[in-house]
Design a protein around this motif. Structure first.
Motif, short mmCIF file in Angstrom:
data_model
loop_
_atom_site.label_atom_id
_atom_site.label_comp_id
_atom_site.label_asym_id
_atom_site.label_seq_id
_atom_site.Cartn_x
_atom_site.Cartn_y
_atom_site.Cartn_z
N ASP A 361 0.83 -1.21 0.00
CA ASP A 361 0.00 0.00 0.00
C ASP A 361 0.87 1.25 0.00
OD1 ASP A 361 -2.60 -1.21 0.13
OD2 ASP A 361 -2.23 -1.67 2.25
N SER A 362 2.16 1.09 -0.10
CA SER A 362 3.10 2.18 0.16
C SER A 362 3.81 2.63 -1.11
CB SER A 362 4.13 1.73 1.20
OG SER A 362 5.23 2.60 1.24
N ARG A 363 3.74 3.93 -1.41
CA ARG A 363 4.53 4.49 -2.50
C ARG A 363 6.01 4.31 -2.25
NH1 ARG A 363 1.59 9.13 -1.85
NH2 ARG A 363 3.44 10.36 -1.41
N GLU A 364 6.40 4.43 -0.99
CA GLU A 364 7.81 4.28 -0.65
C GLU A 364 8.32 2.88 -0.99
OE1 GLU A 364 5.49 5.56 1.33
OE2 GLU A 364 6.12 7.67 1.30
N ASP A 365 7.50 1.86 -0.74
CA ASP A 365 7.88 0.49 -1.10
C ASP A 365 8.04 0.35 -2.61
OD1 ASP A 365 7.81 -0.24 1.55
OD2 ASP A 365 5.89 -1.31 1.42
N VAL A 366 7.13 0.95 -3.36
CA VAL A 366 7.20 0.88 -4.82
C VAL A 366 8.48 1.54 -5.31
CG1 VAL A 366 6.11 1.54 -6.98
CG2 VAL A 366 4.69 0.85 -5.04
N MET A 367 8.75 2.74 -4.84
CA MET A 367 9.96 3.45 -5.24
C MET A 367 11.20 2.64 -4.91
SD MET A 367 9.38 6.42 -6.72
CE MET A 367 11.00 7.15 -6.49
#
Length: 380
Positions: A361-367
């Motif tokens: 659910d995290s943009r940070e994880d995707v980046m």
């Protein structure tokens, strides 16, 4: 073979005194160059849909050139040498009169496609013209990705066309795309509305603040769905309020890959490059294949799920020479609403691509996942 796809390139080639033998010349009006063409060797030259005067045509054939003649009576150019731009597809559109879309080149091509059999053209000539067009578009995509300069790190974001402007997931996709573009990734999508539009909105705002992006999202939200009369007008309002300056490209560039197969969904005008196809199957496969930096799956329906398993097949068999990340944005959506992820994780067991699956659910994880993968590719 060398390809000449613009008059500037053709004239430069002549000025340099280079031979035209074994050169492909694509979609150019060469009626002003009869003298030059009659004076050079044309053995092995290929003319794809070029306009030639009779004298030049006779010289070309006498020298053994291969000439594919133009196809007249079409609202599109089968041998085009470049991708579309929003300005070209939407020429004549007036945001103050949303109904003016019907007079744009994009709408006219869709009307022609619908009137000529849709996916099953009634004549061999129409079918050939569409295939030639799509081949030219694929060639133009290849040219874009192979252009000189820093290597384009292509990442795709997939998701539903029904995702509404003003919704939290639309903003999340736009923010993610903005951050990825700012980090040097080249964003691509299916080029339509919903999550696809959010992808290109984010790229458009890669050099602007989050506050400016939110202001633009507020403007867009006045027409939430592509079925709303002013959907396209609001997009052009945002483009006018937050234009890309000369220094903003290629930092804010992105590629949309829509299709006239879904021509009732206009392509969003925030993609700076548009590769629009007739054949949806060619478009889908090409989009997945060029996204060598990874694909992020935002919430979507049947079309997005189709793309997931087509991408999984490419990774499962390593059919395109690279295994890349498959990232699912939305835990509840991809495990409960559309429980695709558990099946895919099971399918991937024991396969190399299992380590590149991510549910978050995290943009940070995707980046983090995409940056780490990019670094590993550069190091490897």
């Amino acid at each position: 073979m060398l390809e000449l796809e613009s008059i500037d390139a053709f004239e430069r080639h002549l000025r340099e005194g280079a031979s035209l033998s074994n050169v492909v010349i694509q979609g150019l009006d060469l009626r002003r160059y009869t003298r030059e063409l009659s004076a050079v060797a044309l053995a092995g030259t290929v003319f794809l849909g070029c306009e030639l005067e009779q004298e030049a045509l006779q010289a070309a054939l006498a020298h053994g050139a291969l000439v594919f003649p133009p196809i007249s009576g079409l609202p599109y150019h089968p041998y085009r040498g470049a991708l579309y731009t929003p300005e070209e597809l939407y020429a004549g559109f007036d945001p103050a009169r949303p109904e003016s879309y019907a007079d744009t080149p994009d709408a006219r091509v869709y009307q022609h496609w619908a009137a000529h059999g849709r996916g099953t053209p009634p004549t061999l000539l129409e079918a050939l013209a569409q295939r030639l067009h799509d081949h030219a578009i694929t060639d133009a995509v290849d040219d874009l990705l192979a252009a000189s300069g820093p290597l384009r790190k292509v990442v795709a974001i997939m998701g539903g066309h029904s995702m509404k402007r003003g919704a939290s997931d639309y903003r999340e996709v736009a923010l993610l795309s903005r951050e990825l573009t700012h980090a040097g990734f080249f964003l691509v999508s299916g080029g339509g509305p919903g999550a696809m539009e959010a992808t290109h909105v984010g790229a458009w705002f890669a050099r602007r603040s989050e506050a400016e992006l939110d202001a633009a999202l507020g403007m867009l939200a006045r027409a939430p769905s592509y079925t709303d009369r002013e959907w396209l007008a609001r997009a052009f309002d945002v483009r006018a309020a937050f234009p890309l300056g000369p220094g903003d490209l290629p930092a804010c560039a992105s590629l949309g890959i829509p299709t006239w197969h879904y021509g009732h969904e206009p392509p969003n005008p925030f993609a700076t490059h548009i590769a629009k196809y007739f054949a949806n199957s060619v478009r889908e496969d090409g989009l997945l294949t060029i996204a060598r930096g990874g694909i992020v799956y935002a919430p979507g329906s049947a079309g997005t799920i189709q793309e997931i398993f087509q991408d999984a097949c490419q990774n499962h068999y390593n059919s395109v020479g690279v295994i890349s990340p498959m990232i699912f944005l939305g835990r509840e959506f991809w495990t409960q609403t559309r429980p695709v992820y558990p099946l895919l994780a099971q399918l991937a067991q024991g396969q190399d691509y299992a380590r590149y699956l991510l549910l978050t659910d995290s943009r940070e994880d995707v980046m983090r996942a995409l940056v780490e993968y990019d670094r590993a590719q550069l190091a490897g």
